[in-house]
Scaffold this active site. Structure first.
Site, PDB file in Angstrom:
ATOM      1  N   HIS A   1      18.762  -0.176 112.914  1.00  0.00           N
ATOM      2  CA  HIS A   1      19.082   0.593 111.711  1.00  0.00           C
ATOM      3  C   HIS A   1      18.794   2.072 111.956  1.00  0.00           C
ATOM      4  CE1 HIS A   1      14.779  -0.278 111.607  1.00  0.00           C
ATOM      5  NE2 HIS A   1      14.612   0.731 110.769  1.00  0.00           N
TER       6      HIS A   1
ATOM      7  N   GLU B   1       2.183  -6.597 106.124  1.00  0.00           N
ATOM      8  CA  GLU B   1       2.064  -5.131 106.269  1.00  0.00           C
ATOM      9  C   GLU B   1       1.761  -4.570 104.897  1.00  0.00           C
ATOM     10  OE1 GLU B   1       5.553  -3.109 107.632  1.00  0.00           O
ATOM     11  OE2 GLU B   1       5.715  -4.324 109.458  1.00  0.00           O
ATOM     12  N   ASN B   2       1.194  -3.354 104.866  1.00  0.00           N
ATOM     13  CA  ASN B   2       1.151  -2.648 103.578  1.00  0.00           C
ATOM     14  C   ASN B   2       2.474  -1.909 103.419  1.00  0.00           C
ATOM     15  OD1 ASN B   2      -0.057  -1.325 105.856  1.00  0.00           O
ATOM     16  ND2 ASN B   2      -0.637   0.386 104.563  1.00  0.00           N
ATOM     17  N   ALA B   3       2.945  -1.781 102.170  1.00  0.00           N
ATOM     18  CA  ALA B   3       4.257  -1.167 101.932  1.00  0.00           C
ATOM     19  C   ALA B   3       4.173   0.349 101.937  1.00  0.00           C
ATOM     20  CB  ALA B   3       4.808  -1.655 100.596  1.00  0.00           C
ATOM     21  N   LEU B   4       3.069   0.884 101.396  1.00  0.00           N
ATOM     22  CA  LEU B   4       2.918   2.332 101.291  1.00  0.00           C
ATOM     23  C   LEU B   4       1.706   2.764 102.106  1.00  0.00           C
ATOM     24  CD1 LEU B   4       3.330   2.529  97.403  1.00  0.00           C
ATOM     25  CD2 LEU B   4       5.109   2.921  99.116  1.00  0.00           C
TER      26      LEU B   4
ATOM     27  N   ASP C   1       8.916   1.141 117.040  1.00  0.00           N
ATOM     28  CA  ASP C   1      10.347   0.863 116.901  1.00  0.00           C
ATOM     29  C   ASP C   1      11.067   1.213 118.189  1.00  0.00           C
ATOM     30  OD1 ASP C   1      11.121   0.421 113.846  1.00  0.00           O
ATOM     31  OD2 ASP C   1       9.510   1.887 113.895  1.00  0.00           O
TER      32      ASP C   1
ATOM     33  N   ARG D   1      -0.327   3.789 108.405  1.00  0.00           N
ATOM     34  CA  ARG D   1       0.470   4.144 109.552  1.00  0.00           C
ATOM     35  C   ARG D   1      -0.375   4.964 110.477  1.00  0.00           C
ATOM     36  NH1 ARG D   1       6.165   5.352 109.428  1.00  0.00           N
ATOM     37  NH2 ARG D   1       6.077   4.226 107.467  1.00  0.00           N
TER      38      ARG D   1
ATOM     39  N   HIS E   1       8.927  -5.881  94.449  1.00  0.00           N
ATOM     40  CA  HIS E   1       8.024  -6.391  93.404  1.00  0.00           C
ATOM     41  C   HIS E   1       8.367  -5.886  92.010  1.00  0.00           C
ATOM     42  CE1 HIS E   1       6.239  -2.381  93.515  1.00  0.00           C
ATOM     43  NE2 HIS E   1       6.359  -2.476  94.833  1.00  0.00           N
TER      44      HIS E   1
ATOM     45  N   ASP F   1       9.945   7.651 105.919  1.00  0.00           N
ATOM     46  CA  ASP F   1      10.714   8.170 107.055  1.00  0.00           C
ATOM     47  C   ASP F   1      10.471   9.673 107.187  1.00  0.00           C
ATOM     48  OD1 ASP F   1      11.769   5.730 107.614  1.00  0.00           O
ATOM     49  OD2 ASP F   1      13.735   6.087 106.719  1.00  0.00           O
TER      50      ASP F   1
ATOM     51  N   THR G   1       5.923  -7.453 103.298  1.00  0.00           N
ATOM     52  CA  THR G   1       5.239  -6.197 102.949  1.00  0.00           C
ATOM     53  C   THR G   1       4.492  -6.318 101.607  1.00  0.00           C
ATOM     54  OG1 THR G   1       7.203  -5.360 101.842  1.00  0.00           O
ATOM     55  CG2 THR G   1       6.997  -4.859 104.163  1.00  0.00           C
TER      56      THR G   1
ATOM     57  N   LYS H   1      11.351  -9.364 109.394  1.00  0.00           N
ATOM     58  CA  LYS H   1      10.706  -8.738 108.236  1.00  0.00           C
ATOM     59  C   LYS H   1      11.516  -8.943 106.954  1.00  0.00           C
ATOM     60  CE  LYS H   1       8.776  -4.185 107.149  1.00  0.00           C
ATOM     61  NZ  LYS H   1       8.691  -2.833 107.684  1.00  0.00           N
TER      62      LYS H   1
ATOM     63  N   GLU I   1      14.574  -4.671 107.780  1.00  0.00           N
ATOM     64  CA  GLU I   1      14.329  -5.826 106.908  1.00  0.00           C
ATOM     65  C   GLU I   1      15.599  -6.637 106.684  1.00  0.00           C
ATOM     66  OE1 GLU I   1      10.783  -3.636 104.337  1.00  0.00           O
ATOM     67  OE2 GLU I   1      12.860  -3.414 103.701  1.00  0.00           O
TER      68      GLU I   1
END
Length: 398
Positions: free
Chosen positions: A59, A348-351, A19, A381, A268, A67, A310, A263, A151
């Site tokens: 952002h 991407e994976n979300a978690l 980022d 990550r 879901h 985060d 994601t 993004k 996003e």
């Protein structure tokens, strides 16, 4: 970082995502940019033969999933917000959200004489000029931030201070004075002045379920004339915002050789209900009768922007039954939408997941049997856990 980069390179990873935080780079004042930390990172990646995917992050960092640090918006921007709190998104109770500037301000010169779109454009131009020798080579992709978490969405499910908890439906974010003025003008233009007074009064609160509300329940007002008018306006504002930023990015980075991406969030939960409440409050007009992702894919496709989506690692059965989740159904829909629009799709994976099950789901998702295959995948990550031996052998042996 050096050791991590060596390990990634030897495992066959193509590159890393980073980022470029607005709150760090333009911290000292308007148009006073400091890219030095990023310049060091670019050289390090080049040395190891890795590529970079750089996110223009307009952002705040902090207050959302994953985060672990706090980087607010630039101090001079926060000062303007203090003077004019309507610069940021606001919910029905008047709660302000400092994560990202309200899209209704996009074209208003409220940031010391510049509009937010001009500020974002100047920032991207400064990045391009500083790193022109690396674009298209080391810096392979620029992801353009368009909202909270980077996003394209409204901050309808803010986790900070426990405001929202999974799987709440979230709340509409249309109560700053600029959003209200736009809603009013939109309602007046079709001769329905009373529709422009405020957002839906019966749409419930952050942590409710669709059936708890008159607006979102299966035969709710989301599907009557007023509901359709409001949702078209709310989602339309988001699409215009994305269009403005991506058009600017496309002009700025044209001919540099760097790919552009944007993004979209994988919302879901409540996907199996008729109204798709959680998607609606985030600005995706996706219901049993309406495809909300096709219009986004077309808008991105217009500028040759890759759609980055994601929740590629999630399976339907992993979620609690009462949340009506279907990450697999959602990903299928997005793959079809991007295929129809002729837009490239990346994932991407979300978690954070380090297990073989999530990995095999990513591999399944990346195939093109049901619509678009993935052109790229960014794994979350890079941290200590990623390099632990046992996990390493599961994930990176191929």
């Amino acid at each position: 970082m050096n050791a991590s980069f060596m390990a990634l390179k030897s495992a066959g990873i193509e590159g890393v995502m980073v980022d470029a935080w607005w709150g760090l780079v333009e911290k000292e004042g308007p148009m006073k940019y400091n890219w030095e930390g990023y310049a060091e990172l670019v050289k390090m990646a080049q040395k190891h033969g890795l590529k970079l995917q750089v996110v223009m992050s307009f952002h705040q960092c902090g207050g959302n999933v994953g985060d672990s640090c706090s980087i607010p918006l630039p101090p001079w921007v926060l000062e303007e917000i203090r003077k004019n709190p309507d610069l940021v998104y606001t919910d029905r109770s008047g709660r302000r959200n400092p994560e990202y500037l309200s899209l209704a301000c996009d074209l208003l010169p409220l940031l010391r004489g510049r509009t937010p779109i001009q500020v974002y454009s100047d920032y991207m131009r400064s990045f391009r000029d500083r790193f022109k020798d690396y674009l298209g080579e080391v810096i392979a992709e620029i992801q353009v931030g368009m909202g909270p978490c980077g996003e394209l969405r409204y901050p309808s499910y803010p986790e900070s201070n426990g405001t929202w908890r999974f799987p709440g439906i979230g709340e509409f974010q249309c109560y700053d004075k600029y959003m209200r003025a736009s809603l009013q003008a939109s309602a007046e233009s079709i001769g329905k002045k009373d529709w422009g007074i405020s957002g839906p009064h019966d749409s419930g609160q952050y942590n409710q379920f669709p059936e708890d509300t008159t607006f979102f329940r299966s035969n709710g007002t989301w599907n009557n004339d007023y509901g359709q008018f409001f949702l078209e306006w709310y989602s339309g504002m988001l699409l215009e915002h994305g269009d403005r930023i991506l058009a600017a990015a496309n002009r700025i980075f044209q001919g540099t050789g760097a790919k552009l991406s944007g993004k979209v969030a994988g919302i879901h939960w409540h996907y199996r209900t008729r109204s798709h409440a959680a998607e609606l409050t985030a600005g995706y007009y996706n219901t049993r009768h309406q495809d909300g992702y096709l219009s986004i894919a077309r808008m991105m496709g217009k500028y040759g922007i890759v759609m980055n989506f994601t929740c590629m690692e999630m399976r339907d059965g992993e979620q609690s039954e009462n949340a009506s989740c279907s990450p697999e159904g959602l990903v299928r829909q997005v793959k079809k939408a991007t295929k129809t629009a002729g837009t490239e799709l990346a994932g991407e994976n979300a978690l954070e997941r380090y297990d073989a099950g999530a990995y095999s789901q990513v591999l399944t998702t990346s195939r093109s049997d049901s619509g678009n295959g993935l052109s790229a995948f960014t794994y979350l990550r890079m941290n200590k856990r990623l390099f632990e031996g046992r996990i390493g052998s599961t994930w990176w042996s191929s």
